[in-house]
Design an enzyme around this catalytic site. Structure first.
Site, PDB file in Angstrom:
ATOM      1  N   ASP A  17      14.777   6.327   0.273  1.00 38.80           N
ATOM      2  CA  ASP A  17      13.461   6.093  -0.493  1.00 38.80           C
ATOM      3  C   ASP A  17      14.376   5.465  -1.703  1.00 38.80           C
ATOM      4  O   ASP A  17      13.508   4.510  -2.454  1.00 38.80           O
ATOM      5  CB  ASP A  17      12.285   6.184  -0.267  1.00 38.80           C
ATOM      6  CG  ASP A  17      11.688   5.955   0.799  1.00 38.80           C
ATOM      7  OD1 ASP A  17      12.327   5.174   2.081  1.00 38.80           O
ATOM      8  OD2 ASP A  17      10.687   7.010   1.030  1.00 38.80           O
TER       9      ASP A  17
ATOM     10  N   LEU B  17       6.284   2.896   3.419  1.00 38.43           N
ATOM     11  CA  LEU B  17       7.172   1.381   2.921  1.00 38.43           C
ATOM     12  C   LEU B  17       7.534   1.928   1.244  1.00 38.43           C
ATOM     13  O   LEU B  17       8.126   1.597   0.152  1.00 38.43           O
ATOM     14  CB  LEU B  17       6.408   0.085   2.572  1.00 38.43           C
ATOM     15  CG  LEU B  17       5.651  -0.585   3.969  1.00 38.43           C
ATOM     16  CD1 LEU B  17       4.629  -1.306   3.540  1.00 38.43           C
ATOM     17  CD2 LEU B  17       7.035  -1.085   4.342  1.00 38.43           C
TER      18      LEU B  17
ATOM     19  N   PRO C 159       1.027  -1.269  -0.252  1.00 36.83           N
ATOM     20  CA  PRO C 159      -0.156   0.479  -0.310  1.00 36.83           C
ATOM     21  C   PRO C 159       0.505   1.357   0.282  1.00 36.83           C
ATOM     22  O   PRO C 159       1.998   0.945   0.846  1.00 36.83           O
ATOM     23  CB  PRO C 159      -0.669   0.241   1.165  1.00 36.83           C
ATOM     24  CG  PRO C 159       0.250  -0.961   2.074  1.00 36.83           C
ATOM     25  CD  PRO C 159       0.941  -1.659   1.483  1.00 36.83           C
ATOM     26  N   PRO C 160       0.442   2.245  -0.653  1.00 37.60           N
ATOM     27  CA  PRO C 160       0.995   3.465  -0.773  1.00 37.60           C
ATOM     28  C   PRO C 160       0.662   4.524   0.987  1.00 37.60           C
ATOM     29  O   PRO C 160      -0.048   3.981   1.882  1.00 37.60           O
ATOM     30  CB  PRO C 160       0.355   4.388  -1.265  1.00 37.60           C
ATOM     31  CG  PRO C 160      -1.317   4.251  -1.668  1.00 37.60           C
ATOM     32  CD  PRO C 160      -0.805   2.243  -0.984  1.00 37.60           C
TER      33      PRO C 160
ATOM     34  N   ALA D  18       9.279   4.403  -4.940  1.00 39.07           N
ATOM     35  CA  ALA D  18       9.248   2.963  -6.071  1.00 39.07           C
ATOM     36  C   ALA D  18       8.663   3.194  -7.340  1.00 39.07           C
ATOM     37  O   ALA D  18       9.110   3.155  -8.319  1.00 39.07           O
ATOM     38  CB  ALA D  18       8.771   1.617  -5.312  1.00 39.07           C
TER      39      ALA D  18
ATOM     40  N   SER E 118       6.356   6.138  -3.062  1.00 38.55           N
ATOM     41  CA  SER E 118       6.002   6.786  -3.788  1.00 38.55           C
ATOM     42  C   SER E 118       7.796   6.908  -4.991  1.00 38.55           C
ATOM     43  O   SER E 118       8.433   6.706  -5.730  1.00 38.55           O
ATOM     44  CB  SER E 118       6.230   7.996  -3.195  1.00 38.55           C
ATOM     45  OG  SER E 118       7.021   9.564  -4.014  1.00 38.55           O
TER      46      SER E 118
HETATM   47  O1  PMV Z   1       8.239   7.998   6.192  1.00 39.93           O
HETATM   48  P1  PMV Z   1       9.176   7.286   5.682  1.00 39.93           P
HETATM   49  O2  PMV Z   1       9.763   5.615   5.023  1.00 39.93           O
HETATM   50  O3  PMV Z   1       9.611   8.142   4.140  1.00 39.93           O
HETATM   51  O4  PMV Z   1      10.183   7.571   6.233  1.00 39.93           O
HETATM   52  C1  PMV Z   1      10.917   9.043   7.078  1.00 39.93           C
HETATM   53  C2  PMV Z   1      12.246   9.400   7.297  1.00 39.93           C
HETATM   54  C3  PMV Z   1      12.244  10.496   8.416  1.00 39.93           C
HETATM   55  O5  PMV Z   1      14.102  10.149   8.973  1.00 39.93           O
HETATM   56  C4  PMV Z   1      11.249  10.925   9.727  1.00 39.93           C
HETATM   57  C5  PMV Z   1      12.595  11.503   7.486  1.00 39.93           C
HETATM   58  C6  PMV Z   1      13.986  11.662   6.133  1.00 39.93           C
HETATM   59  O6  PMV Z   1      13.682  12.596   5.456  1.00 39.93           O
HETATM   60  O7  PMV Z   1      14.485  10.768   6.567  1.00 39.93           O
END
Ligand code: PMV
Length: 319
Positions: free
Chosen positions: A148, A102, A97-98, A107, A105
């Site tokens: 990510d 996970l 799920p978005p 991906a 976006s």
């Molecule tokens: O919610 P996610 O998986 O995009 O993780 C955010 C991670 C943080 O450390 C809270 C923010 C960041 O930009 O690193």
């Protein structure tokens, strides 16, 4: 060669350790989940570009704001391929799920970029694809850290600190159970909340962030020693610290407590917090099933299990 159907694939990711503290220069560890795939297809067309997938279908130019990074991904990849004005029928198919931390976006952006490059038979290096993905993600998320974009196309865990990414040569010697709280996370909001605490209660906030940073370092050592119990204990400690910073919520705390009660080595929220997912570690498949069932009983809307060795088990545990 004539343009043809292009296909691109990426995967989901979890942040194992280091969310929030990574924003303050501490290290983080992220891990790709190869059993949760994002597949994109791109078909060049003479007409205007369209998008089908992630709960929407229609002309790309009219896609809602949440698809801004996909639209940008298609256009930067088409330009890279030397066809800046090409029309493209794009479709995406996600196994996760978005809005749950996970990596949906990044991906999706990465898969669309690969699909468009494939449609035009345009080779690109990993670095080129990363920088195209970052361009797309910048539209959607302001200043993405890049974690990510790297983790959703990696094939091993990555260590990330101050913008420097290195492949970790170890994988956790444990089963990892991912439980969806069913609630959208709000990374932007929780990052702002921690910033506010940092500005108004510097000493306590710095102490918590420093300890979170230290924990990530200790986890690298524990991973190398294949000491899953030590990694698990650090997970629960990290969750307590993150909750203390105000980025957890009742659902996440309940899922963590249920996992620990069911025999997990440890558990924590993953990603931005106040929604999204919890990860728990277990030392055997049998324990993983028990932990998974406990988290479903405690309100998880979905769960996935990641085996320590590839191929040991794909996707969800049969119940
Ligand atoms: O919610 P996610 O998986 O995009 O993780 C955010 C991670 C943080 O450390 C809270 C923010 C960041 O930009 O690193």
């Amino acid at each position: 060669m004539e343009p043809h159907v292009g296909v691109g694939q990426t995967v989901a990711k979890i942040i194992l350790f280091g969310e929030h503290s990574v924003v303050y220069g501490h290290p983080a560890i992220a891990m790709p989940l190869p059993t949760l795939r994002m597949t994109a297809r791109a078909v060049p067309t003479d007409g205007p570009s369209t998008l089908t997938g992630l709960g929407w279908s229609g002309p790309l130019a009219q896609a809602p704001a949440r698809f801004a990074s996909i639209a940008r991904a298609a256009s930067v990849a088409a330009s890279f391929a030397g066809h800046p004005d090409a029309g493209l029928n794009i479709s995406t198919d996600a196994e996760f799920p978005p809005e749950r931390g996970l990596g949906s976006s990044a991906a999706a952006a990465g898969a669309v970029i690969r699909a468009v490059l494939d449609a035009f038979d345009t080779p690109a290096t990993r670095e080129e694809i990363f920088s195209l993905t970052q361009e797309a993600e910048t539209v959607a998320h302001g200043r993405p850290s890049g974690l990510d974009a790297v983790a959703t196309s990696a094939d091993a865990p990555v260590h990330f600190q101050a913008g420097v990414v290195t492949a970790l040569d170890v994988v956790p010697d444990a089963w990892i159970i991912i439980a969806d709280s069913g609630v959208e996370g709000s990374t932007r909001e929780t990052v702002a909340h921690v910033r506010h605490r940092y500005d108004t209660d510097r000493a306590a906030t710095t102490a918590a962030l420093d300890r979170l940073g230290e924990i990530t370092g200790e986890v690298v050592t524990a991973l190398r020693a294949r000491d899953a119990a030590a990694v698990g204990r650090r997970a629960t400690e990290a969750h307590r610290l993150l909750a203390g910073l105000g980025v957890s919520n009742e659902q996440l705390d309940t899922l963590v407590a249920a996992a620990v009660r069911a025999g997990a080595l440890g558990a924590k929220l993953t990603g931005g917090g106040r929604g999204g997912c919890v990860i728990a570690l277990a030392s055997s498949q049998k324990d993983a099933v028990r932990v998974e069932e406990a988290m479903l009983g405690a309100g998880a809307s979905a769960t996935w299990v990641h085996a320590p060795e590839p191929g040991q088990m794909a996707g969800e545990v049969a119940r």
